[in-house]
Design a protein around this motif. Structure first.
Motif, mmCIF file in Angstrom:
data_model
loop_
_atom_site.group_PDB
_atom_site.id
_atom_site.type_symbol
_atom_site.label_atom_id
_atom_site.label_comp_id
_atom_site.label_asym_id
_atom_site.label_seq_id
_atom_site.Cartn_x
_atom_site.Cartn_y
_atom_site.Cartn_z
ATOM 1 N N SER A 189 0.822 -1.209 0.000
ATOM 2 C CA SER A 189 0.000 0.000 0.000
ATOM 3 C C SER A 189 0.856 1.259 0.000
ATOM 4 O O SER A 189 0.597 2.206 -0.762
ATOM 5 C CB SER A 189 -0.930 -0.005 1.221
ATOM 6 O OG SER A 189 -0.175 -0.086 2.426
ATOM 7 N N SER A 190 1.896 1.288 0.840
ATOM 8 C CA SER A 190 2.748 2.477 0.880
ATOM 9 C C SER A 190 3.603 2.582 -0.373
ATOM 10 O O SER A 190 3.942 3.693 -0.811
ATOM 11 C CB SER A 190 3.626 2.454 2.129
ATOM 12 O OG SER A 190 4.427 1.297 2.169
ATOM 13 N N THR A 191 3.952 1.447 -0.982
ATOM 14 C CA THR A 191 4.697 1.482 -2.242
ATOM 15 C C THR A 191 3.862 2.120 -3.340
ATOM 16 O O THR A 191 4.345 2.953 -4.109
ATOM 17 C CB THR A 191 5.099 0.060 -2.662
ATOM 18 O OG1 THR A 191 5.889 -0.537 -1.635
ATOM 19 C CG2 THR A 191 5.903 0.089 -3.953
ATOM 20 N N SER A 192 2.598 1.739 -3.413
ATOM 21 C CA SER A 192 1.698 2.312 -4.421
ATOM 22 C C SER A 192 1.558 3.815 -4.230
ATOM 23 O O SER A 192 1.613 4.595 -5.204
ATOM 24 C CB SER A 192 0.328 1.637 -4.322
ATOM 25 O OG SER A 192 -0.576 2.209 -5.250
ATOM 26 N N GLU A 193 1.420 4.236 -2.985
ATOM 27 C CA GLU A 193 1.283 5.666 -2.696
ATOM 28 C C GLU A 193 2.557 6.425 -3.055
ATOM 29 O O GLU A 193 2.504 7.524 -3.631
ATOM 30 C CB GLU A 193 0.952 5.849 -1.217
ATOM 31 C CG GLU A 193 0.721 7.302 -0.812
ATOM 32 C CD GLU A 193 0.350 7.439 0.644
ATOM 33 O OE1 GLU A 193 0.286 8.579 1.140
ATOM 34 O OE2 GLU A 193 0.120 6.400 1.306
ATOM 35 N N LEU A 194 3.697 5.839 -2.736
ATOM 36 C CA LEU A 194 4.977 6.488 -3.024
ATOM 37 C C LEU A 194 5.197 6.629 -4.525
ATOM 38 O O LEU A 194 5.573 7.697 -5.013
ATOM 39 C CB LEU A 194 6.112 5.668 -2.407
ATOM 40 C CG LEU A 194 7.543 6.127 -2.720
ATOM 41 C CD1 LEU A 194 7.777 7.550 -2.249
ATOM 42 C CD2 LEU A 194 8.542 5.164 -2.079
ATOM 43 N N LEU A 195 4.939 5.572 -5.282
ATOM 44 C CA LEU A 195 5.139 5.638 -6.733
ATOM 45 C C LEU A 195 4.187 6.639 -7.376
ATOM 46 O O LEU A 195 4.575 7.370 -8.295
ATOM 47 C CB LEU A 195 4.942 4.247 -7.342
ATOM 48 C CG LEU A 195 5.942 3.164 -6.916
ATOM 49 C CD1 LEU A 195 5.647 1.854 -7.621
ATOM 50 C CD2 LEU A 195 7.367 3.603 -7.176
ATOM 51 N N SER A 196 2.967 6.687 -6.897
ATOM 52 C CA SER A 196 2.004 7.659 -7.427
ATOM 53 C C SER A 196 2.461 9.091 -7.168
ATOM 54 O O SER A 196 2.313 9.977 -8.017
ATOM 55 C CB SER A 196 0.624 7.429 -6.809
ATOM 56 O OG SER A 196 0.108 6.168 -7.170
ATOM 57 N N SER A 197 3.052 9.313 -5.983
ATOM 58 C CA SER A 197 3.568 10.646 -5.665
ATOM 59 C C SER A 197 4.713 11.027 -6.591
ATOM 60 O O SER A 197 4.800 12.177 -7.054
ATOM 61 C CB SER A 197 4.039 10.685 -4.203
ATOM 62 O OG SER A 197 2.962 10.472 -3.320
ATOM 63 N N LEU A 198 5.586 10.080 -6.912
ATOM 64 C CA LEU A 198 6.709 10.362 -7.806
ATOM 65 C C LEU A 198 6.238 10.596 -9.242
ATOM 66 O O LEU A 198 6.871 11.343 -9.990
ATOM 67 C CB LEU A 198 7.720 9.212 -7.751
ATOM 68 C CG LEU A 198 8.501 9.102 -6.432
ATOM 69 C CD1 LEU A 198 9.348 7.835 -6.400
ATOM 70 C CD2 LEU A 198 9.374 10.332 -6.214
ATOM 71 N N VAL A 199 5.112 9.972 -9.608
ATOM 72 C CA VAL A 199 4.507 10.276 -10.913
ATOM 73 C C VAL A 199 4.015 11.713 -10.928
ATOM 74 O O VAL A 199 4.253 12.464 -11.886
ATOM 75 C CB VAL A 199 3.354 9.298 -11.212
ATOM 76 C CG1 VAL A 199 2.569 9.769 -12.449
ATOM 77 C CG2 VAL A 199 3.885 7.894 -11.435
ATOM 78 N N THR A 200 3.329 12.119 -9.880
ATOM 79 C CA THR A 200 2.816 13.487 -9.782
ATOM 80 C C THR A 200 3.937 14.516 -9.854
ATOM 81 O O THR A 200 3.794 15.577 -10.469
ATOM 82 C CB THR A 200 2.045 13.665 -8.454
ATOM 83 O OG1 THR A 200 0.962 12.735 -8.416
ATOM 84 C CG2 THR A 200 1.495 15.087 -8.332
ATOM 85 N N LEU A 201 5.076 14.201 -9.251
ATOM 86 C CA LEU A 201 6.218 15.123 -9.237
ATOM 87 C C LEU A 201 7.035 15.083 -10.527
ATOM 88 O O LEU A 201 7.943 15.885 -10.706
ATOM 89 C CB LEU A 201 7.124 14.804 -8.046
ATOM 90 C CG LEU A 201 6.513 15.058 -6.659
ATOM 91 C CD1 LEU A 201 7.414 14.491 -5.567
ATOM 92 C CD2 LEU A 201 6.284 16.549 -6.452
ATOM 93 N N GLY A 202 6.718 14.132 -11.406
ATOM 94 C CA GLY A 202 7.403 14.088 -12.690
ATOM 95 C C GLY A 202 8.645 13.228 -12.750
ATOM 96 O O GLY A 202 9.366 13.243 -13.743
ATOM 97 N N TYR A 203 8.904 12.430 -11.708
ATOM 98 C CA TYR A 203 10.098 11.590 -11.694
ATOM 99 C C TYR A 203 9.843 10.183 -12.226
ATOM 100 O O TYR A 203 10.775 9.495 -12.613
ATOM 101 C CB TYR A 203 10.661 11.509 -10.269
ATOM 102 C CG TYR A 203 11.238 12.818 -9.809
ATOM 103 C CD1 TYR A 203 12.471 13.263 -10.273
ATOM 104 C CD2 TYR A 203 10.536 13.634 -8.921
ATOM 105 C CE1 TYR A 203 12.999 14.475 -9.865
ATOM 106 C CE2 TYR A 203 11.061 14.853 -8.507
ATOM 107 C CZ TYR A 203 12.290 15.267 -8.981
ATOM 108 O OH TYR A 203 12.801 16.476 -8.576
ATOM 109 N N LEU A 204 8.584 9.758 -12.220
ATOM 110 C CA LEU A 204 8.224 8.466 -12.789
ATOM 111 C C LEU A 204 7.092 8.638 -13.784
ATOM 112 O O LEU A 204 6.298 9.575 -13.682
ATOM 113 C CB LEU A 204 7.784 7.486 -11.685
ATOM 114 C CG LEU A 204 8.808 7.048 -10.635
ATOM 115 C CD1 LEU A 204 8.161 6.054 -9.676
ATOM 116 C CD2 LEU A 204 10.046 6.462 -11.268
ATOM 117 N N ASN A 205 7.050 7.715 -14.725
ATOM 118 C CA ASN A 205 5.946 7.672 -15.682
ATOM 119 C C ASN A 205 5.156 6.387 -15.425
ATOM 120 O O ASN A 205 5.736 5.336 -15.154
ATOM 121 C CB ASN A 205 6.486 7.676 -17.110
ATOM 122 C CG ASN A 205 5.366 7.780 -18.133
ATOM 123 O OD1 ASN A 205 4.321 8.342 -17.855
ATOM 124 N ND2 ASN A 205 5.586 7.235 -19.304
#
Length: 260
Positions: free
Chosen positions: A44-60
């Motif tokens: 659950s926290s992994t999903s939240e973390l990756l979604s945050s990095l998408v929002t910040l532009g570091y992950l697609n």
């Protein structure tokens, strides 16, 4: 309260960096489950973390494949930081050459305040993280880096590490410096890894401002006979990649002297 907040903040920052390091170790994309398993995080926290990095532009995020991959913004973070030989790509090419020639896992390491960090690797399918004083003192990478320090610096570091060590892990400074003198004379460190393999490591000449060392892990079945061949491959890669231009005569002479 303050201590708890600091602990939570440090944990969050560490996880962000470990996600980015995960991609630097080889995988080009990953699902939430793959990332959670590799880094031992709750899903659950992994999903939240990756979604945050998408929002910040570091992950697609590929919604159809359900995978995440780093964007060019990640590469831009370190474009102006670190040793010049790292920024030019020489170290990355060097590591890949040694890995292709030897078939071994090759790791670039650096040290900060007595803690060893693995900053890049080739031939490893999962992140290898070493962030405790033990590997700094007893691994080939750590010993190579310590060998580049002065005896005064080493004694000061050992005094600090011994103060926090368990009774059975205290290191005698005089004996340890004798070991480092042997490493300095022969030009490389050789030490067992935690899983019983053998690592050969030596410093990268003139890697400033952050000293670097490169370690090559020898397979168990070959560890007794291969270290001379690995050293030859490593030294050859140093000569090929660490002379910046054909006109840099002085630089080539200094590197040759450092490798002799």
């Amino acid at each position: 309260m303050t201590r708890g907040l600091e602990g939570k903040s440090v944990k969050s920052a560490r996880r962000v960096l470990e996600v980015l390091e995960y991609f630097s170790s080889g995988p080009t994309e990953a699902t939430v489950m793959e990332m959670a398993r590799a880094l031992d995080y709750p899903q659950s926290s992994t999903s939240e973390l990756l979604s945050s990095l998408v929002t910040l532009g570091y992950l697609n995020h590929d919604r159809h494949r359900r995978t995440f991959r780093p964007t060019v913004r990640v590469a831009a973070i370190g474009s102006g930081v670190g040793a010049d030989v790292f920024r030019r790509g020489a170290i990355l090419d060097l590591v890949e050459d040694v890995h292709e020639e030897t078939g071994a896992v090759v790791i670039v390491g650096m040290a900060q305040r007595g803690v060893l960090h693995h900053v890049h690797m080739a031939g490893c399918t999962h992140p290898v993280r070493e962030r405790s004083p033990g590997p700094m003192l007893h691994s080939a990478l750590g010993q190579a880096l310590l060998g580049a320090m002065t005896d005064t610096e080493v004694r000061r570091l050992l005094h600090r590490l011994n103060a926090d060590a368990e009774p059975g892990e205290v290191v005698v400074a005089s004996a340890y410096i004798e070991k480092l003198n042997v490493i300095r004379q022969r030009g490389y460190a050789l030490a067992p890894t935690r899983d019983g393999q053998l690592m050969l490591a030596r410093n990268v000449p003139f890697a400033q401002p952050d000293p670097l060392a490169i370690g090559v892990i020898l397979p168990v079945a070959e560890r007794e006979s291969r270290h001379k061949d690995v050293l030859e491959s490593l030294n050859g890669a140093f000569r090929r990649h660490l002379s910046p231009t054909p006109s840099a005569r002085q630089g080539r002479m200094e590197i040759a002297a450092a490798l002799s």
